[in-house]
Design a protein around this motif. Structure first.
Motif, mmCIF file in Angstrom:
data_model
loop_
_atom_site.group_PDB
_atom_site.id
_atom_site.type_symbol
_atom_site.label_atom_id
_atom_site.label_comp_id
_atom_site.label_asym_id
_atom_site.label_seq_id
_atom_site.Cartn_x
_atom_site.Cartn_y
_atom_site.Cartn_z
ATOM 1 N N ARG A 88 0.858 -1.191 0.000
ATOM 2 C CA ARG A 88 0.000 0.000 0.000
ATOM 3 C C ARG A 88 0.894 1.241 0.000
ATOM 4 N N VAL A 89 0.756 2.036 -1.060
ATOM 5 C CA VAL A 89 1.600 3.220 -1.240
ATOM 6 C C VAL A 89 0.767 4.472 -1.000
ATOM 7 N N THR A 90 1.237 5.318 -0.075
ATOM 8 C CA THR A 90 0.504 6.521 0.323
ATOM 9 C C THR A 90 1.280 7.770 -0.076
ATOM 10 N N ALA A 91 0.570 8.799 -0.481
ATOM 11 C CA ALA A 91 1.190 10.040 -0.939
ATOM 12 C C ALA A 91 2.066 10.668 0.147
ATOM 13 N N LEU A 92 3.154 11.303 -0.284
ATOM 14 C CA LEU A 92 4.019 12.083 0.590
ATOM 15 C C LEU A 92 3.848 13.565 0.275
ATOM 16 N N THR A 93 4.072 14.406 1.249
ATOM 17 C CA THR A 93 4.023 15.842 1.010
ATOM 18 C C THR A 93 5.341 16.309 0.404
ATOM 19 N N LYS A 94 5.341 17.490 -0.199
ATOM 20 C CA LYS A 94 6.574 18.046 -0.767
ATOM 21 C C LYS A 94 7.609 18.259 0.334
ATOM 22 N N GLN A 95 7.157 18.652 1.508
ATOM 23 C CA GLN A 95 8.075 18.838 2.626
ATOM 24 C C GLN A 95 8.778 17.524 2.973
ATOM 25 N N GLU A 96 8.027 16.433 2.940
ATOM 26 C CA GLU A 96 8.604 15.122 3.239
ATOM 27 C C GLU A 96 9.593 14.689 2.153
ATOM 28 N N THR A 97 9.231 14.914 0.888
ATOM 29 C CA THR A 97 10.143 14.521 -0.199
ATOM 30 C C THR A 97 11.393 15.386 -0.203
ATOM 31 N N ASP A 98 11.248 16.663 0.101
ATOM 32 C CA ASP A 98 12.428 17.536 0.193
ATOM 33 C C ASP A 98 13.353 17.081 1.316
ATOM 34 N N ALA A 99 12.765 16.677 2.433
ATOM 35 C CA ALA A 99 13.567 16.196 3.568
ATOM 36 C C ALA A 99 14.309 14.911 3.200
ATOM 37 N N ILE A 100 13.656 14.054 2.413
ATOM 38 C CA ILE A 100 14.296 12.806 1.976
ATOM 39 C C ILE A 100 15.502 13.115 1.090
ATOM 40 N N ARG A 101 15.346 14.061 0.172
ATOM 41 C CA ARG A 101 16.445 14.416 -0.727
ATOM 42 C C ARG A 101 17.623 15.002 0.066
ATOM 43 N N GLU A 102 17.314 15.851 1.046
ATOM 44 C CA GLU A 102 18.377 16.420 1.883
ATOM 45 C C GLU A 102 19.106 15.321 2.662
ATOM 46 N N LYS A 103 18.341 14.331 3.103
ATOM 47 C CA LYS A 103 18.936 13.218 3.832
ATOM 48 C C LYS A 103 19.865 12.412 2.932
ATOM 49 N N VAL A 104 19.465 12.244 1.672
ATOM 50 C CA VAL A 104 20.307 11.529 0.709
ATOM 51 C C VAL A 104 21.624 12.268 0.511
ATOM 52 N N LEU A 105 21.554 13.592 0.339
ATOM 53 C CA LEU A 105 22.762 14.386 0.125
ATOM 54 C C LEU A 105 23.707 14.282 1.312
ATOM 55 N N ASP A 106 23.146 14.112 2.501
ATOM 56 C CA ASP A 106 23.968 13.993 3.705
ATOM 57 C C ASP A 106 24.506 12.571 3.886
ATOM 58 N N GLU A 107 23.595 11.580 3.836
ATOM 59 C CA GLU A 107 23.989 10.200 4.130
ATOM 60 C C GLU A 107 24.831 9.572 3.018
ATOM 61 N N CYS A 108 24.601 9.997 1.794
ATOM 62 C CA CYS A 108 25.268 9.371 0.641
ATOM 63 C C CYS A 108 26.376 10.253 0.069
ATOM 64 N N SER A 109 26.900 11.156 0.878
ATOM 65 C CA SER A 109 27.902 12.109 0.391
ATOM 66 C C SER A 109 29.109 11.414 -0.225
#
Length: 217
Positions: A88-109
Protein backbone atom coordinates in the motif's frame (compact mmCIF):
# COMPACT_ATOMS: atom_id res chain seq x y z
CA UNK A 1 -26.33 31.27 -1.98
CA UNK A 2 -25.26 32.07 1.59
CA UNK A 3 -28.83 32.96 2.64
CA UNK A 4 -29.77 29.27 2.19
CA UNK A 5 -27.33 28.16 4.90
CA UNK A 6 -28.79 27.78 8.37
CA UNK A 7 -27.49 30.56 10.65
CA UNK A 8 -26.22 28.08 13.26
CA UNK A 9 -24.58 25.72 10.78
CA UNK A 10 -20.77 25.72 10.90
CA UNK A 11 -18.10 23.48 9.43
CA UNK A 12 -16.22 21.52 12.07
CA UNK A 13 -12.92 21.37 10.18
CA UNK A 14 -11.09 19.39 12.86
CA UNK A 15 -13.79 16.73 12.95
CA UNK A 16 -13.82 16.53 9.14
CA UNK A 17 -10.03 16.25 8.90
CA UNK A 18 -9.98 13.57 11.60
CA UNK A 19 -11.53 11.22 9.05
CA UNK A 20 -9.20 12.27 6.24
CA UNK A 21 -6.44 10.21 4.63
CA UNK A 22 -3.99 10.85 1.80
CA UNK A 23 -4.20 9.35 -1.69
CA UNK A 24 -3.33 5.66 -1.52
CA UNK A 25 -2.83 2.90 -4.08
CA UNK A 26 -2.40 -0.86 -3.72
CA UNK A 27 0.31 -2.63 -5.71
CA UNK A 28 0.79 -6.39 -6.18
CA UNK A 29 4.37 -7.68 -6.38
CA UNK A 30 5.36 -11.28 -7.13
CA UNK A 31 8.47 -13.02 -5.78
CA UNK A 32 8.41 -15.79 -8.41
CA UNK A 33 8.15 -13.96 -11.70
CA UNK A 34 11.06 -16.16 -12.82
CA UNK A 35 8.52 -18.95 -13.31
CA UNK A 36 7.10 -17.12 -16.33
CA UNK A 37 10.12 -18.40 -18.27
CA UNK A 38 9.02 -21.95 -17.46
CA UNK A 39 5.47 -21.11 -18.54
CA UNK A 40 6.79 -19.83 -21.85
CA UNK A 41 8.90 -22.96 -22.34
CA UNK A 42 5.88 -25.20 -21.77
CA UNK A 43 3.68 -23.06 -24.02
CA UNK A 44 6.23 -23.54 -26.81
CA UNK A 45 5.89 -27.33 -26.47
CA UNK A 46 2.13 -27.35 -27.01
CA UNK A 47 0.88 -29.00 -30.15
CA UNK A 48 -1.49 -27.17 -32.49
CA UNK A 49 -5.04 -28.35 -31.98
CA UNK A 50 -7.68 -28.12 -34.68
CA UNK A 51 -10.64 -26.06 -33.59
CA UNK A 52 -13.86 -28.10 -33.65
CA UNK A 53 -17.16 -26.36 -34.18
CA UNK A 54 -19.56 -26.51 -31.25
CA UNK A 55 -21.81 -29.56 -31.55
CA UNK A 56 -19.38 -31.44 -33.79
CA UNK A 57 -17.30 -32.87 -30.97
CA UNK A 58 -16.82 -36.64 -30.91
CA UNK A 59 -19.29 -38.51 -28.72
CA UNK A 60 -16.50 -39.64 -26.46
CA UNK A 61 -15.16 -36.11 -26.12
CA UNK A 62 -12.08 -34.59 -27.70
CA UNK A 63 -8.63 -35.84 -26.81
CA UNK A 64 -6.50 -32.87 -25.79
CA UNK A 65 -2.82 -33.66 -26.53
CA UNK A 66 -1.81 -30.64 -24.42
CA UNK A 67 -3.73 -31.60 -21.29
CA UNK A 68 -0.62 -32.51 -19.28
CA UNK A 69 1.24 -29.38 -20.39
CA UNK A 70 -1.73 -27.18 -19.55
CA UNK A 71 -1.94 -28.74 -16.08
CA UNK A 72 1.75 -27.95 -15.52
CA UNK A 73 1.21 -24.39 -16.78
CA UNK A 74 -1.76 -23.90 -14.45
CA UNK A 75 0.35 -25.14 -11.55
CA UNK A 76 3.09 -22.62 -12.40
CA UNK A 77 0.58 -19.76 -12.55
CA UNK A 78 -0.76 -20.85 -9.16
CA UNK A 79 2.76 -20.79 -7.74
CA UNK A 80 3.30 -17.30 -9.15
CA UNK A 81 0.01 -16.14 -7.65
CA UNK A 82 0.90 -17.63 -4.27
CA UNK A 83 4.09 -15.56 -4.27
CA UNK A 84 2.05 -12.35 -4.43
CA UNK A 85 2.30 -9.72 -1.72
CA UNK A 86 0.15 -6.61 -1.51
CA UNK A 87 1.80 -3.24 -0.87
CA UNK A 88 0.00 0.00 0.00
CA UNK A 89 1.60 3.22 -1.24
CA UNK A 90 0.50 6.52 0.32
CA UNK A 91 1.19 10.04 -0.94
CA UNK A 92 4.02 12.08 0.59
CA UNK A 93 4.02 15.84 1.01
CA UNK A 94 6.57 18.05 -0.77
CA UNK A 95 8.08 18.84 2.63
CA UNK A 96 8.60 15.12 3.24
CA UNK A 97 10.14 14.52 -0.20
CA UNK A 98 12.43 17.54 0.19
CA UNK A 99 13.57 16.20 3.57
CA UNK A 100 14.30 12.81 1.98
CA UNK A 101 16.44 14.42 -0.73
CA UNK A 102 18.38 16.42 1.88
CA UNK A 103 18.94 13.22 3.83
CA UNK A 104 20.31 11.53 0.71
CA UNK A 105 22.76 14.39 0.13
CA UNK A 106 23.97 13.99 3.71
CA UNK A 107 23.99 10.20 4.13
CA UNK A 108 25.27 9.37 0.64
CA UNK A 109 27.90 12.11 0.39
CA UNK A 110 30.80 9.67 -0.06
CA UNK A 111 28.90 7.68 -2.69
CA UNK A 112 28.01 10.89 -4.54
CA UNK A 113 31.65 12.07 -4.44
CA UNK A 114 32.76 8.72 -5.84
CA UNK A 115 30.21 9.02 -8.65
CA UNK A 116 31.41 12.55 -9.38
CA UNK A 117 35.01 11.36 -9.67
CA UNK A 118 33.95 8.57 -12.01
CA UNK A 119 31.94 11.00 -14.14
CA UNK A 120 34.89 13.33 -14.34
CA UNK A 121 37.21 10.49 -15.37
CA UNK A 122 34.85 9.22 -18.05
CA UNK A 123 34.37 12.75 -19.41
CA UNK A 124 38.13 13.17 -19.75
CA UNK A 125 38.28 9.88 -21.67
CA UNK A 126 35.50 11.06 -23.94
CA UNK A 127 37.31 14.31 -24.67
CA UNK A 128 40.49 12.39 -25.47
CA UNK A 129 38.65 10.01 -27.80
CA UNK A 130 36.99 12.94 -29.56
CA UNK A 131 40.29 14.88 -29.67
CA UNK A 132 38.77 17.82 -27.82
CA UNK A 133 41.57 20.11 -26.62
CA UNK A 134 39.91 23.47 -25.99
CA UNK A 135 39.88 23.96 -22.16
CA UNK A 136 36.39 25.50 -22.14
CA UNK A 137 34.97 22.54 -24.07
CA UNK A 138 36.73 20.05 -21.81
CA UNK A 139 35.35 21.77 -18.70
CA UNK A 140 31.84 21.67 -20.19
CA UNK A 141 32.15 17.93 -20.75
CA UNK A 142 33.46 17.48 -17.21
CA UNK A 143 30.47 19.29 -15.75
CA UNK A 144 28.08 17.20 -17.84
CA UNK A 145 29.84 13.98 -16.81
CA UNK A 146 29.81 14.84 -13.12
CA UNK A 147 26.12 15.79 -13.21
CA UNK A 148 25.13 12.66 -15.12
CA UNK A 149 26.88 10.28 -12.72
CA UNK A 150 25.89 12.07 -9.51
CA UNK A 151 22.25 12.46 -10.60
CA UNK A 152 21.98 8.70 -11.06
CA UNK A 153 23.11 8.08 -7.48
CA UNK A 154 20.97 10.84 -5.99
CA UNK A 155 17.83 9.87 -7.91
CA UNK A 156 18.25 6.17 -7.14
CA UNK A 157 18.78 6.69 -3.41
CA UNK A 158 15.98 9.25 -3.22
CA UNK A 159 13.55 6.91 -4.98
CA UNK A 160 14.38 4.02 -2.63
CA UNK A 161 13.83 6.22 0.43
CA UNK A 162 10.60 7.66 -0.92
CA UNK A 163 9.26 4.17 -1.56
CA UNK A 164 10.27 3.05 1.93
CA UNK A 165 8.63 6.10 3.49
CA UNK A 166 5.42 5.77 1.48
CA UNK A 167 4.92 1.99 1.45
CA UNK A 168 3.51 -0.62 3.79
CA UNK A 169 3.23 -4.36 3.14
CA UNK A 170 0.14 -6.33 4.06
CA UNK A 171 0.86 -8.75 6.90
CA UNK A 172 -2.18 -10.75 7.91
CA UNK A 173 -4.97 -8.27 8.54
CA UNK A 174 -2.60 -5.37 9.11
CA UNK A 175 0.08 -3.33 7.35
CA UNK A 176 3.78 -3.10 8.18
CA UNK A 177 5.99 -0.17 7.17
CA UNK A 178 8.84 -1.01 4.81
CA UNK A 179 12.37 -0.21 5.90
CA UNK A 180 15.04 1.19 3.59
CA UNK A 181 16.95 -2.10 3.76
CA UNK A 182 13.82 -4.05 2.79
CA UNK A 183 13.17 -1.68 -0.10
CA UNK A 184 16.73 -2.05 -1.31
CA UNK A 185 16.37 -5.84 -1.12
CA UNK A 186 13.13 -5.65 -3.10
CA UNK A 187 14.99 -3.73 -5.79
CA UNK A 188 17.91 -6.16 -5.87
CA UNK A 189 15.76 -9.33 -5.82
CA UNK A 190 12.76 -8.33 -7.95
CA UNK A 191 14.40 -5.87 -10.33
CA UNK A 192 13.57 -2.53 -11.92
CA UNK A 193 10.18 -3.44 -13.37
CA UNK A 194 8.53 -4.47 -10.11
CA UNK A 195 10.09 -1.80 -7.87
CA UNK A 196 9.05 0.60 -10.62
CA UNK A 197 5.42 -0.28 -9.89
CA UNK A 198 5.87 1.08 -6.36
CA UNK A 199 7.61 4.19 -7.67
CA UNK A 200 4.80 4.74 -10.19
CA UNK A 201 2.18 4.32 -7.46
CA UNK A 202 4.02 6.85 -5.28
CA UNK A 203 4.15 9.35 -8.15
CA UNK A 204 0.47 8.79 -8.90
CA UNK A 205 -0.50 9.23 -5.25
CA UNK A 206 1.56 12.41 -5.01
CA UNK A 207 0.50 14.07 -8.25
CA UNK A 208 -2.82 12.77 -9.54
CA UNK A 209 -6.17 13.82 -8.15
CA UNK A 210 -8.60 10.90 -8.35
CA UNK A 211 -11.98 11.51 -9.88
CA UNK A 212 -14.85 10.72 -7.56
CA UNK A 213 -18.06 9.57 -9.21
CA UNK A 214 -21.09 9.51 -6.98
CA UNK A 215 -23.36 6.56 -7.90
CA UNK A 216 -26.87 7.48 -8.96
CA UNK A 217 -29.52 6.36 -6.54
Amino acid sequence: MSENIAPNAELDLDQWLATGERNTHNVNLYARMDLIAEVEALEAQKQPVEQVAEGDEALGGTNNPNAELEAQIDDLWNRIDQSKRVFRVTALTKQETDAIREKVLDECSDKIDKAAAMGRTEAKKTCKRMEISVPADINAYLRIGVKEFTDKVINHETTLRMIAEATKMQVGEGWKQLTLDQTRTLYEKLGESQIGLLADAAYKANNETPEVTVPKS
